[in-house]
Design a protein around this motif. Structure first.
Motif, PDB file in Angstrom:
ATOM      1  N   HIS A  31       0.821  -1.208   0.000  1.00  0.00           N
ATOM      2  CA  HIS A  31       0.000   0.000   0.000  1.00  0.00           C
ATOM      3  C   HIS A  31       0.854   1.257   0.000  1.00  0.00           C
ATOM      4  O   HIS A  31       1.859   1.340   0.714  1.00  0.00           O
ATOM      5  CB  HIS A  31      -0.896   0.041   1.240  1.00  0.00           C
ATOM      6  CG  HIS A  31      -2.085  -0.851   1.141  1.00  0.00           C
ATOM      7  ND1 HIS A  31      -1.987  -2.226   1.205  1.00  0.00           N
ATOM      8  CD2 HIS A  31      -3.395  -0.568   0.966  1.00  0.00           C
ATOM      9  CE1 HIS A  31      -3.191  -2.744   1.076  1.00  0.00           C
ATOM     10  NE2 HIS A  31      -4.067  -1.776   0.941  1.00  0.00           N
ATOM     11  N   ALA A  32       0.426   2.217  -0.805  1.00  0.00           N
ATOM     12  CA  ALA A  32       0.939   3.566  -0.653  1.00  0.00           C
ATOM     13  C   ALA A  32       0.273   4.166   0.579  1.00  0.00           C
ATOM     14  O   ALA A  32      -0.914   3.928   0.826  1.00  0.00           O
ATOM     15  CB  ALA A  32       0.621   4.408  -1.879  1.00  0.00           C
ATOM     16  N   MET A  33       1.026   4.893   1.354  1.00  0.00           N
ATOM     17  CA  MET A  33       0.509   5.500   2.580  1.00  0.00           C
ATOM     18  C   MET A  33       0.646   7.002   2.497  1.00  0.00           C
ATOM     19  O   MET A  33       1.540   7.530   1.829  1.00  0.00           O
ATOM     20  CB  MET A  33       1.293   4.979   3.794  1.00  0.00           C
ATOM     21  CG  MET A  33       1.273   3.475   3.971  1.00  0.00           C
ATOM     22  SD  MET A  33      -0.372   2.833   4.332  1.00  0.00           S
ATOM     23  CE  MET A  33      -0.698   3.591   5.931  1.00  0.00           C
ATOM     24  N   GLY A  34      -0.233   7.675   3.196  1.00  0.00           N
ATOM     25  CA  GLY A  34      -0.171   9.126   3.153  1.00  0.00           C
ATOM     26  C   GLY A  34      -0.780   9.762   4.382  1.00  0.00           C
ATOM     27  O   GLY A  34      -1.456   9.094   5.180  1.00  0.00           O
ATOM     28  N   TRP A  35      -0.482  11.036   4.537  1.00  0.00           N
ATOM     29  CA  TRP A  35      -1.109  11.852   5.571  1.00  0.00           C
ATOM     30  C   TRP A  35      -1.795  13.036   4.901  1.00  0.00           C
ATOM     31  O   TRP A  35      -1.234  13.669   4.005  1.00  0.00           O
ATOM     32  CB  TRP A  35      -0.064  12.364   6.560  1.00  0.00           C
ATOM     33  CG  TRP A  35       0.441  11.324   7.492  1.00  0.00           C
ATOM     34  CD1 TRP A  35       1.539  10.537   7.333  1.00  0.00           C
ATOM     35  CD2 TRP A  35      -0.147  10.940   8.742  1.00  0.00           C
ATOM     36  NE1 TRP A  35       1.684   9.685   8.395  1.00  0.00           N
ATOM     37  CE2 TRP A  35       0.668   9.918   9.286  1.00  0.00           C
ATOM     38  CE3 TRP A  35      -1.260  11.352   9.468  1.00  0.00           C
ATOM     39  CZ2 TRP A  35       0.397   9.309  10.507  1.00  0.00           C
ATOM     40  CZ3 TRP A  35      -1.527  10.750  10.681  1.00  0.00           C
ATOM     41  CH2 TRP A  35      -0.709   9.738  11.191  1.00  0.00           C
ATOM     42  N   TYR A  36      -2.995  13.294   5.352  1.00  0.00           N
ATOM     43  CA  TYR A  36      -3.765  14.447   4.923  1.00  0.00           C
ATOM     44  C   TYR A  36      -4.128  15.234   6.176  1.00  0.00           C
ATOM     45  O   TYR A  36      -4.058  14.715   7.289  1.00  0.00           O
ATOM     46  CB  TYR A  36      -5.044  14.011   4.212  1.00  0.00           C
ATOM     47  CG  TYR A  36      -4.824  13.355   2.870  1.00  0.00           C
ATOM     48  CD1 TYR A  36      -4.257  12.077   2.782  1.00  0.00           C
ATOM     49  CD2 TYR A  36      -5.176  13.988   1.686  1.00  0.00           C
ATOM     50  CE1 TYR A  36      -4.054  11.473   1.550  1.00  0.00           C
ATOM     51  CE2 TYR A  36      -4.987  13.392   0.453  1.00  0.00           C
ATOM     52  CZ  TYR A  36      -4.417  12.137   0.400  1.00  0.00           C
ATOM     53  OH  TYR A  36      -4.211  11.531  -0.825  1.00  0.00           O
ATOM     54  N   ARG A  37      -4.519  16.466   5.992  1.00  0.00           N
ATOM     55  CA  ARG A  37      -4.951  17.260   7.142  1.00  0.00           C
ATOM     56  C   ARG A  37      -6.119  18.149   6.766  1.00  0.00           C
ATOM     57  O   ARG A  37      -6.287  18.515   5.605  1.00  0.00           O
ATOM     58  CB  ARG A  37      -3.803  18.100   7.703  1.00  0.00           C
ATOM     59  CG  ARG A  37      -3.298  19.199   6.776  1.00  0.00           C
ATOM     60  CD  ARG A  37      -2.062  19.863   7.373  1.00  0.00           C
ATOM     61  NE  ARG A  37      -1.568  20.959   6.536  1.00  0.00           N
ATOM     62  CZ  ARG A  37      -0.432  21.609   6.757  1.00  0.00           C
ATOM     63  NH1 ARG A  37       0.338  21.291   7.794  1.00  0.00           N
ATOM     64  NH2 ARG A  37      -0.057  22.594   5.949  1.00  0.00           N
ATOM     65  N   GLN A  38      -6.910  18.469   7.781  1.00  0.00           N
ATOM     66  CA  GLN A  38      -8.069  19.336   7.572  1.00  0.00           C
ATOM     67  C   GLN A  38      -8.165  20.320   8.725  1.00  0.00           C
ATOM     68  O   GLN A  38      -8.329  19.916   9.882  1.00  0.00           O
ATOM     69  CB  GLN A  38      -9.353  18.515   7.457  1.00  0.00           C
ATOM     70  CG  GLN A  38     -10.563  19.336   7.054  1.00  0.00           C
ATOM     71  CD  GLN A  38     -11.727  18.469   6.640  1.00  0.00           C
ATOM     72  OE1 GLN A  38     -11.789  17.276   6.933  1.00  0.00           O
ATOM     73  NE2 GLN A  38     -12.673  19.061   5.918  1.00  0.00           N
ATOM     74  N   ALA A  39      -8.021  21.576   8.382  1.00  0.00           N
ATOM     75  CA  ALA A  39      -8.169  22.646   9.366  1.00  0.00           C
ATOM     76  C   ALA A  39      -9.628  23.081   9.404  1.00  0.00           C
ATOM     77  O   ALA A  39     -10.372  22.884   8.435  1.00  0.00           O
ATOM     78  CB  ALA A  39      -7.261  23.811   8.996  1.00  0.00           C
TER      79      ALA A  39
END
Length: 114
Positions: A31-39
């Motif tokens: 799997h490709a892994m990632g981080w996202y964020r939401q303000a």
């Protein structure tokens, strides 16, 4: 499949935090892994991704400050965040992708005080 994030919290500007995301129920290494964020009041945005072969990509806003790595033996990815700024304040979400399959963690709050 489950992604469990940890490591968020409150830090002063200029400080550091390390987020962790541990996966279960998936063949982690492919799997490709990632981080996202939401303000608050904003759309979710990409922070960084790492491929199954550990190639990384970063949003311009975090380049040179954040480092994403993975440990396939532990089914875990790490987001080391240095020189944090108040504008980094957001809920950070871990993501795993393999082809059409996508999974999300529950989110981890990061608050940077100025």
């Amino acid at each position: 499949a489950q992604l469990v994030e940890s490591g968020g919290g409150l830090v002063q500007a200029g400080g550091s935090l390390r987020l962790s995301c541990t996966a279960s129920g998936i063949f982690f290494s492919i799997h490709a892994m990632g981080w996202y964020r939401q303000a608050p009041g904003k759309q979710r945005e990409l922070v960084a991704t790492i491929t199954s072969s550990s190639d990384t990509m970063y949003a311009d806003s975090v380049k040179g400050r954040f480092t994403l790595s993975r440990d396939n033996a532990k089914n875990t990815v790490y987001l080391q965040m240095n020189s944090l700024k108040p504008e980094d304040t957001a809920v950070y979400y871990c993501n795993a992708e393999a082809g059409p399959l996508k999974y999300w963690g529950q989110g981890s709050q990061v608050t940077v005080s100025g």
